[in-house]
Each structure stands twice: as structure tokens, then as C-alpha cells.
Design a protein around this motif. Structure first.
Motif, PDB file in Angstrom:
ATOM      1  N   TRP A  23       0.764  -1.255   0.000  1.00  0.00           N
ATOM      2  CA  TRP A  23       0.000   0.000   0.000  1.00  0.00           C
ATOM      3  C   TRP A  23       0.791   1.300   0.000  1.00  0.00           C
ATOM      4  O   TRP A  23       0.214   2.345  -0.261  1.00  0.00           O
ATOM      5  CB  TRP A  23      -1.003   0.036   1.159  1.00  0.00           C
ATOM      6  CG  TRP A  23      -1.954  -1.109   1.191  1.00  0.00           C
ATOM      7  CD1 TRP A  23      -2.076  -2.122   0.275  1.00  0.00           C
ATOM      8  CD2 TRP A  23      -2.939  -1.384   2.193  1.00  0.00           C
ATOM      9  NE1 TRP A  23      -3.062  -2.985   0.644  1.00  0.00           N
ATOM     10  CE2 TRP A  23      -3.611  -2.562   1.824  1.00  0.00           C
ATOM     11  CE3 TRP A  23      -3.322  -0.736   3.369  1.00  0.00           C
ATOM     12  CZ2 TRP A  23      -4.645  -3.115   2.574  1.00  0.00           C
ATOM     13  CZ3 TRP A  23      -4.341  -1.290   4.122  1.00  0.00           C
ATOM     14  CH2 TRP A  23      -4.996  -2.455   3.734  1.00  0.00           C
ATOM     15  N   ASN A  61      -6.926   3.258  12.469  1.00  0.00           N
ATOM     16  CA  ASN A  61      -7.391   3.109  13.862  1.00  0.00           C
ATOM     17  C   ASN A  61      -6.339   3.422  14.914  1.00  0.00           C
ATOM     18  O   ASN A  61      -6.493   3.069  16.073  1.00  0.00           O
ATOM     19  CB  ASN A  61      -7.887   1.679  14.075  1.00  0.00           C
ATOM     20  CG  ASN A  61      -8.766   1.186  12.953  1.00  0.00           C
ATOM     21  OD1 ASN A  61      -9.938   1.530  12.881  1.00  0.00           O
ATOM     22  ND2 ASN A  61      -8.214   0.406  12.049  1.00  0.00           N
ATOM     23  N   ASN A 103      -0.533  -6.785  -1.665  1.00  0.00           N
ATOM     24  CA  ASN A 103      -1.360  -7.071  -0.497  1.00  0.00           C
ATOM     25  C   ASN A 103      -2.738  -6.454  -0.680  1.00  0.00           C
ATOM     26  O   ASN A 103      -2.865  -5.243  -0.905  1.00  0.00           O
ATOM     27  CB  ASN A 103      -0.738  -6.479   0.769  1.00  0.00           C
ATOM     28  CG  ASN A 103      -1.611  -6.753   1.988  1.00  0.00           C
ATOM     29  OD1 ASN A 103      -1.688  -7.882   2.462  1.00  0.00           O
ATOM     30  ND2 ASN A 103      -2.304  -5.732   2.484  1.00  0.00           N
ATOM     31  N   SER A 140      -2.339   0.623  13.156  1.00  0.00           N
ATOM     32  CA  SER A 140      -3.490   0.196  12.367  1.00  0.00           C
ATOM     33  C   SER A 140      -3.879   1.402  11.516  1.00  0.00           C
ATOM     34  O   SER A 140      -4.174   2.468  12.049  1.00  0.00           O
ATOM     35  CB  SER A 140      -4.617  -0.216  13.313  1.00  0.00           C
ATOM     36  OG  SER A 140      -5.774  -0.477  12.579  1.00  0.00           O
ATOM     37  N   TRP A 141      -3.848   1.221  10.197  1.00  0.00           N
ATOM     38  CA  TRP A 141      -3.914   2.334   9.232  1.00  0.00           C
ATOM     39  C   TRP A 141      -4.826   3.484   9.673  1.00  0.00           C
ATOM     40  O   TRP A 141      -4.405   4.632   9.729  1.00  0.00           O
ATOM     41  CB  TRP A 141      -4.416   1.824   7.865  1.00  0.00           C
ATOM     42  CG  TRP A 141      -3.553   0.743   7.311  1.00  0.00           C
ATOM     43  CD1 TRP A 141      -3.733  -0.611   7.471  1.00  0.00           C
ATOM     44  CD2 TRP A 141      -2.352   0.900   6.543  1.00  0.00           C
ATOM     45  NE1 TRP A 141      -2.716  -1.294   6.835  1.00  0.00           N
ATOM     46  CE2 TRP A 141      -1.872  -0.410   6.248  1.00  0.00           C
ATOM     47  CE3 TRP A 141      -1.652   2.002   6.049  1.00  0.00           C
ATOM     48  CZ2 TRP A 141      -0.710  -0.624   5.492  1.00  0.00           C
ATOM     49  CZ3 TRP A 141      -0.506   1.783   5.302  1.00  0.00           C
ATOM     50  CH2 TRP A 141      -0.054   0.488   5.036  1.00  0.00           C
ATOM     51  N   TRP A 186     -15.784  -6.171  13.767  1.00  0.00           N
ATOM     52  CA  TRP A 186     -15.404  -7.208  12.812  1.00  0.00           C
ATOM     53  C   TRP A 186     -15.968  -8.532  13.329  1.00  0.00           C
ATOM     54  O   TRP A 186     -15.734  -8.902  14.486  1.00  0.00           O
ATOM     55  CB  TRP A 186     -13.869  -7.311  12.668  1.00  0.00           C
ATOM     56  CG  TRP A 186     -13.237  -6.122  11.990  1.00  0.00           C
ATOM     57  CD1 TRP A 186     -13.713  -4.837  11.962  1.00  0.00           C
ATOM     58  CD2 TRP A 186     -12.000  -6.098  11.263  1.00  0.00           C
ATOM     59  NE1 TRP A 186     -12.848  -4.027  11.260  1.00  0.00           N
ATOM     60  CE2 TRP A 186     -11.791  -4.769  10.819  1.00  0.00           C
ATOM     61  CE3 TRP A 186     -11.040  -7.064  10.942  1.00  0.00           C
ATOM     62  CZ2 TRP A 186     -10.677  -4.381  10.085  1.00  0.00           C
ATOM     63  CZ3 TRP A 186      -9.925  -6.674  10.201  1.00  0.00           C
ATOM     64  CH2 TRP A 186      -9.750  -5.361   9.773  1.00  0.00           C
ATOM     65  N   TRP A 239      -1.587 -11.869  12.104  1.00  0.00           N
ATOM     66  CA  TRP A 239      -1.388 -10.423  12.091  1.00  0.00           C
ATOM     67  C   TRP A 239      -1.516 -10.005  13.525  1.00  0.00           C
ATOM     68  O   TRP A 239      -2.598 -10.126  14.085  1.00  0.00           O
ATOM     69  CB  TRP A 239      -2.458  -9.731  11.227  1.00  0.00           C
ATOM     70  CG  TRP A 239      -2.181  -8.263  11.114  1.00  0.00           C
ATOM     71  CD1 TRP A 239      -2.694  -7.253  11.870  1.00  0.00           C
ATOM     72  CD2 TRP A 239      -1.278  -7.644  10.181  1.00  0.00           C
ATOM     73  NE1 TRP A 239      -2.175  -6.054  11.484  1.00  0.00           N
ATOM     74  CE2 TRP A 239      -1.303  -6.263  10.450  1.00  0.00           C
ATOM     75  CE3 TRP A 239      -0.438  -8.115   9.166  1.00  0.00           C
ATOM     76  CZ2 TRP A 239      -0.527  -5.341   9.737  1.00  0.00           C
ATOM     77  CZ3 TRP A 239       0.318  -7.214   8.451  1.00  0.00           C
ATOM     78  CH2 TRP A 239       0.263  -5.836   8.732  1.00  0.00           C
TER      79      TRP A 239
HETATM   80  C1  BGP Z   1      -5.379  -5.921   6.553  1.00  0.00           C
HETATM   81  C2  BGP Z   1      -4.103  -5.254   6.152  1.00  0.00           C
HETATM   82  C3  BGP Z   1      -3.120  -5.053   7.266  1.00  0.00           C
HETATM   83  C4  BGP Z   1      -3.741  -4.777   8.613  1.00  0.00           C
HETATM   84  C5  BGP Z   1      -4.947  -5.631   8.906  1.00  0.00           C
HETATM   85  C6  BGP Z   1      -5.734  -5.179  10.108  1.00  0.00           C
HETATM   86  O1  BGP Z   1      -6.406  -5.405   5.781  1.00  0.00           O
HETATM   87  O2  BGP Z   1      -3.451  -5.984   5.146  1.00  0.00           O
HETATM   88  O3  BGP Z   1      -2.184  -4.103   6.851  1.00  0.00           O
HETATM   89  O4  BGP Z   1      -3.879  -3.452   8.865  1.00  0.00           O
HETATM   90  O5  BGP Z   1      -5.830  -5.703   7.826  1.00  0.00           O
HETATM   91  O6  BGP Z   1      -6.557  -4.130   9.751  1.00  0.00           O
HETATM   92  P1  BGP Z   1      -6.783  -2.869  10.636  1.00  0.00           P
HETATM   93  O7  BGP Z   1      -5.418  -2.318  10.904  1.00  0.00           O
HETATM   94  O8  BGP Z   1      -7.642  -1.956   9.849  1.00  0.00           O
HETATM   95  O9  BGP Z   1      -7.455  -3.331  11.874  1.00  0.00           O
END
Ligand code: BGP
Length: 478
Positions: A122, A436, A166, A433-434, A353, A426
Motif C-alpha cells: 500500500w 485506527n 497485499n 493500524s492504518w 469485525w 497479524w
Molecule cells: C489488513 C491489512 C493489514 C492490517 C490488517 C488489520 O487489511 O493488510 O495491513 O492493517 O488488515 O486491519 P486494521 O489495521 O484496519 O485493523
């Protein structure tokens, strides 16, 4: 029948992405990225958080890899930041950037950890956004292949597992439909499908190039897969599931797996005037790449429920829960086709989620039936609030329960006949978190930082010791 056992060489792993862990956003010749710019637009991220410092992995990678080794990790999936390697996207190569990743790869290998490299997670060199609007231009295809080739030539002998893109479905959907990711465009469906086509071509040409250079390596894309259930057996809801799968799942997976778009979805988009334009030769290239990919990469977090959505019903644009206040997210859907209400049988996380371990088995089965490809689970995990106690311990039984349930279902899928090569949680350390901020934590290793600041010190959570045992016992002790 003998009781199922995980294969001996199974890759127990954990994943991260450059922007979310590295920090050092201006160091050693790195160019600026689309994310470096986007996070500075007021209101885009939770409390204005950035990855400027992230969790300092750029400087602490040795400590982090040592912790991974102590946990017994068999593979570490991380991404390379294009702008560290080629700061302006298509010009000079930055040796300092290559050196950083070479050191990281060597550090993994030193401990017997298989490095798994994501070529693009990204963060795009901003210069390409400025030059030709990044993914909107077909020019990006050859620039991407050129960048990937630099990586293959430098690391191809050391890195066996490669992921091209990704979650193409997520970065394009949030980037061109709901303005939540860069470049922050809203409801631009025509561009959205064309952008995706360029990304598919970049993936496909990269796969073909890879196989010429590293015939023994393994390559695939990682898809954010949300397997779906119809809300009930009302035929119009069954149809809505089919529409959802064609437009939201198979649109991507059919290209990776077969090299062609799903017919009905393509026809639907043609009628709307949104179908992508092909350049000469694209069709053959997509097919050739699909015949050469080694696995389907799957980031699995949740399933979706599908219900018929009237033409004046909910849209793809809704408030997303980025605060951790349960119930603040809204339902989305495609008017006239489907909507995705909550699943009354399942719990949700604080970020709304859906938690559905059996969806992992269901999704693996679907991929195996439809594409007959090996699977790499490239992400799976729970974002949660964690609390560090006075004595430095972190008790996260909810994360252990989440991962345990998912691994149990993964084992069932494998026992059913699905060939799964790796399972990456993960994430390993906490990270950004992008949208959050830092309060939504995913790691086995707590990083002492919040939205503003912190010591960046690392602390092992209870889940760290638990995953160590899982790996030691090759999945027997859960
Ligand atoms: C996926 C991404 C990750 C990561 C994860 C958790 O979509 O590939 O980079 O961020 O989700 O998502 P989030 O951080 O929005 O909770």
C-alpha cells in the motif's frame, strides 16, 4: 484413519507491513509515499496518527527478529517500501534502502526464519502519484515490474516466498470508492475498475518475470477474502450471495487463479459503463500468470452475510468503526444487488469485525474447490485493546481464544484436503493500524506507545508464550 497432523515443514508465521512498523520515514534516502502525505490530511486517521515513527522497527529490527526467533517463528512476512528502494518510483536505485532489507533478511535467515516478502503493501512513492496518478495510469505496470525485478535480482537467492500485492481489493476500494485511503477518491467506479485492471497487469507481469528469474521460488497475491453466507434460503438472498461473490471475491481471485474476470460481473459492469479496458495482449498475460502462480494468499478476518438490497437501499459508503466503540460501524451494500447485515450467530470485535473461525475452513475449502491452488494464510488476527500491568505483563486471553479457534478450523480444512503452506498471524509486534491508530493492537509483543508517544519498549503478552508452544508442538498443543 490416523489423526490429522500438521506437515513437518509447515510455516508458522506472523506478518507486518513497512508503513505500519518501520517508522524512519525520511531516513537514508527514502522517498515520500502516498501514505506519508495522506495521514497529514486532517480527519483521515484516528487522532491524526502517522507511521512517521510507527513502532521503530527500522531501528529495532534486530531486537524484533530475536524475539520472533525465541518464539520459534518459522516465517516472518514483511513488506518492502518501494520508496526506500527507488525513492521517486522509477529512477535511481537507493542502495541504503536495499541494504536495510538485506540486513533484515539476513537477520531472519540467521535464526532459521524463512523471510516472506510482500512487494507492495500500500505505500506508493508519492512521486508516481504526482507524475501520472499512480495506479490510474497503465505506466505503473512497467514501473512496478522494474521495481520488483530489482528485488528479485538482489534477494531472489535468499527469499523463496513472494507476495506481489497485499489486498488489492482493499486498497483500491478504500482508495477510489470510499476515500478512506489514498488517493482519497469518492465513488469513482470507472477509475476504480481500471485501476484494478492495472494492478492485475502489474501482478501478472511480475509473476511472469519472477518465474524467468527464480524458477524455484513461490509467488502469489494476498487477497482480503470474506467468504459469504446467504442470510436464508429465500432465492433472492441466495442470488444476492452470488452477486456478492462475483463482484467482491471472484473479481480478484478469478484473475489470480484463472486469469479472467467472472462473466456475469463483467457484463453487469459493461451495462453500467464501468468495465475495464484491456490493452492488446492483456488477456494472454493474465492467463499465463494464472498458470504460473504458486498459491492463493489469503488475509482472513471475517465472513459476510448477504441479503437482497433494493435499489434505494444501503450504499457502499458508510461510517466505519475506527474508534473501537462497538456498534458504531454501519451496514454497506450494493444497491439493487446485495447488502451485508451482521451475523446474529456470531460475536464481533470492538471494531465490529465478525469473529468466525469456521469461516477460515469454509474459505479454504472454497479456494481449493474453485482453484485447486495451495493456500498461504498471510494474515489472521484479532485487533483489541490490551492493558499492560504494573509488572509489565499483558493478559490477552481473548487473543489466544481467537487464534486457537482459527487454527483448529485451519487444521480441519487441511484434514479435508486443503493444501495450506503457511499461517501468518497479524501481527508479531503491535503496530500502526492504518485508520485506527495504535490503540487497536494485534501483536504477541506489546509495544509501549500510544497515539502520541511512548518508550517503544517491547513486552511479551501471554499470547507470545502460547504461540511459542503452538509452534513447538507443530499445532498439537493449542
Ligand atoms: C489488513 C491489512 C493489514 C492490517 C490488517 C488489520 O487489511 O493488510 O495491513 O492493517 O488488515 O486491519 P486494521 O489495521 O484496519 O485493523
Amino acid at each position: 484413519m490416523e489423526k490429522f497432523k500438521m506437515p513437518k515443514d509447515f510455516l508458522w508465521g506472523s506478518a507486518s507491513a513497512a508503513y505500519q512498523v518501520e517508522g524512519a520515514y525520511l531516513e537514508d534516502g527514502k522517498g515520500l509515499t502516498n501514505w506519508d502525505k495522506f495521514v497529514r490530511i486532517a480527519g483521515k486517521t484516528f487522532k491524526g496518527t502517522t507511521g512517521d515513527r510507527a513502532v521503530d522497527h527500522y531501528y529495532r529490527y534486530k531486537e524484533d527478529v530475536a524475539l520472533m526467533a525465541e518464539m520459534g517463528l518459522k516465517t516472518y512476512r514483511f513488506s518492502i517500501s518501494w520508496a526506500r528502494i527507488i525513492p521517486d518510483g522509477n529512477g535511481e536505485i537507493n542502495e541504503a534502502g536495499l541494504k536495510f532489507y538485506e540486513d533484515l533478511i539476513d537477520e531472519c535467515i540467521k535464526y532459521g526464519i524463512e523471510p516472506m516478502v510482500t512487494i507492495y503493501h500500500w505505500d506508493l512513492p508519492q512521486a508516481l502519484e504526482d507524475e501520472y496518478c499512480g495506479w490510474e495510469s497503465p505506466k505503473i505496470i512497467d514501473d512496478f515490474v522494474k521495481y520488483a525485478t530489482v528485488l528479485f535480482d538482489r534477494f531472489g537467492q535468499k527469499v523463496k516466498y513472494w507476495i506481489t500485492l497485499n489486498e488489492q481489493n482493499i486498497f483500491t476500494t478504500l482508495g477510489w470508492m470510499s476515500a478512506l485511503h489514498p488517493p482519497g477518491k469518492f465513488d469513482d467506479a470507472k477509475t476504480y475498475y481500471q485501476v484494478n485492471h492495472h494492478a492485475f497487469m502489474a501482478h501478472a507481469k511480475t509473476v511472469i518475470e519472477f518465474k524467468k528469474r527464480i524458477p524455484n521460488g513461490k509467488i502469489g497475491a494476498s487477497f482480503a477474502y470474506s467468504p459469504s453466507y446467504a442470510i436464508n434460503c429465500d432465492p433472492k438472498n441466495a442470488m444476492s450471495k452470488m452477486e456478492f461473490d462475483d463482484l467482491k471475491n471472484y473479481w480478484w481471485m478469478d484473475i489470480y487463479g484463472y486469469g479472467r474476470y467472472p462473466k456475469a460481473a463483467f457484463r453487469y459492469l459493461e451495462k453500467q459503463g464501468f468495465a475495464p479496458q484491456f490493452a492488446e495482449g492483456d488477456e494472454e498475460i493474465l492467463k499465463e500468470a494464472a498458470s504460473k502462480v504458486d498459491f492463493m494468499g489469503v488475509n482472513y478476518y471475517q465472513t459476510s452475510v448477504c441479503e437482497y438490497n433494493p435499489i434505494d437501499g444501503v450504499t457502499p459508503y458508510a461510517t466505519m468503526n475506527t474508534t473501537g466503540v462497538k456498534g458504531s460501524g454501519q451496514i454497506t451494500g450494493q444497491p439493487g444487488l446485495f447488502k451485508n447485515p451482521p451475523n446474529p450467530y456470531l460475536e464481533t470485535t470492538d471494531w465490529d469485525w465478525t469473529i468466525d473461525p469456521s469461516g477460515l475452513r469454509y474459505g479454504c475449502r472454497e479456494i481449493t474447490s474453485r482453484y485447486n491452488l495451495p493456500i498461504v494464510i498471510s494474515e489472521n488476527g484479532l485487533g483489541a485493546f490490551d492493558k499492560k500491568e504494573e509488572d509489565g505483563s499483558i493478559h490477552d486471553p481473548y487473543r489466544i481464544a481467537y487464534l486457537k479457534a482459527h487454527i483448529e478450523e485451519l487444521k480441519k480444512a487441511m484434514d479435508d484436503g486443503c493444501e495450506v503452506l503457511a499461517y501468518c498471524t497479524w501481527s508479531c509486534t503491535d503496530l500502526l493500524s492504518w485508520l485506527n491508530g495504535y490503540q487497536k493492537r494485534y501483536g504477541f509483543i506489546y509495544v509501549d506507545r500510544d497515539e502520541e508517544s511512548g518508550s517503544m519498549n517491547r513486552y511479551k503478552k501471554d499470547s507470545y508464550y502460547w504461540y511459542k508452544k503452538v509452534i513447538e508442538s507443530n499445532g498439537e498443543v493449542l
